[in-house]
Design a protein around this motif. Structure first.
Motif, short mmCIF file in Angstrom:
data_model
loop_
_atom_site.label_atom_id
_atom_site.label_comp_id
_atom_site.label_asym_id
_atom_site.label_seq_id
_atom_site.Cartn_x
_atom_site.Cartn_y
_atom_site.Cartn_z
N GLN A 1 8.05 12.09 -4.40
CA GLN A 1 6.67 12.33 -4.01
C GLN A 1 5.79 11.42 -4.84
N SER A 2 4.90 10.74 -4.19
CA SER A 2 4.01 9.81 -4.87
C SER A 2 3.21 10.53 -5.94
N PRO A 3 3.02 9.89 -7.09
CA PRO A 3 2.18 10.50 -8.12
C PRO A 3 0.70 10.44 -7.75
N GLN A 4 0.37 9.68 -6.72
CA GLN A 4 -1.02 9.59 -6.27
C GLN A 4 -1.47 10.92 -5.69
N PRO A 5 -2.73 11.29 -5.88
CA PRO A 5 -3.22 12.52 -5.27
C PRO A 5 -3.20 12.40 -3.74
N PHE A 6 -3.13 13.52 -3.08
CA PHE A 6 -3.13 13.55 -1.61
C PHE A 6 -4.48 13.09 -1.10
N ARG A 7 -4.49 12.07 -0.28
CA ARG A 7 -5.72 11.56 0.34
C ARG A 7 -5.50 11.56 1.84
N PRO A 8 -5.93 12.61 2.53
CA PRO A 8 -5.68 12.68 3.97
C PRO A 8 -6.35 11.51 4.69
N HIS A 9 -5.54 10.78 5.46
CA HIS A 9 -6.07 9.63 6.19
C HIS A 9 -5.17 9.28 7.37
#
Length: 176
Positions: free
Chosen positions: A117-125
């Motif tokens: 899982q990406s360490p980036q926060p979830f950014r719905p797009h």
């Protein structure tokens, strides 16, 4: 040994809205802005699972089937560009709580199961254009699509004949 598949959980975009977005994209972005994402491939990724075995897929599907949460309405009313990943996207200014909860549950289950899982926060797009070579002018606010979300989908990603295709494998209904 079982065959692995490249899969992800996502929100499906209704065909009618896909067509509206494609028309809007054609009217608002120059032809050289980037490679347009096919209408049939438009979605909002909730959790990317990567290459997983049939056994792991079955376990994650069973966990997804235990999720109980109400549906929600998604408003696509924002757009932008990520220069590093070279994409232009459509998104939401105010992500609904239900969307964030669903993504967090699926991402946590995937991580516990050993899926990256990406360490980036979830950014719905929703990705509109890929391989943008330069900064692209983003249309002014005023566009808006309302999507009632009553289910989520497990998709398989395949690269066939030079094109990426997303195939729905399984669906789960959100409660009323």
């Amino acid at each position: 040994m079982s065959e692995s598949k490249r899969v992800f959980f996502a929100i499906e975009i209704p065909t009618k809205i896909q067509r509206q977005i494609v028309r809007w994209r054609a009217d608002n972005f120059p032809d050289d802005a980037g490679r347009p994402v096919a209408a049939a491939n438009m979605h909002i990724t909730l959790a990317f699972l990567g290459e997983i075995s049939a056994e792991k897929q079955a376990a994650l599907a069973a966990m997804a089937g235990r999720i109980r949460q109400p549906g929600f309405t998604l408003h696509l009313d924002d757009a932008g560009q990520w220069l590093r990943s070279r994409v232009v996207w459509l998104g939401t200014r105010q992500p609904p709580r239900g969307l964030l909860q669903l993504a967090n549950l699926l991402r946590a289950q995937a991580a516990r199961s050993g899926c990256y899982q990406s360490p980036q926060p979830f950014r719905p797009h929703l990705t509109l254009l890929r391989n943008t070579a330069h900064a692209v002018p983003i249309p002014a606010p005023g566009f808006h699509w309302e999507i009632p979300v009553s289910e989520f989908v497990l998709y398989e990603s395949n690269f066939i004949n030079g094109r990426t295709r997303y195939t729905p494998l399984q669906r789960w209904t959100l409660s009323e």
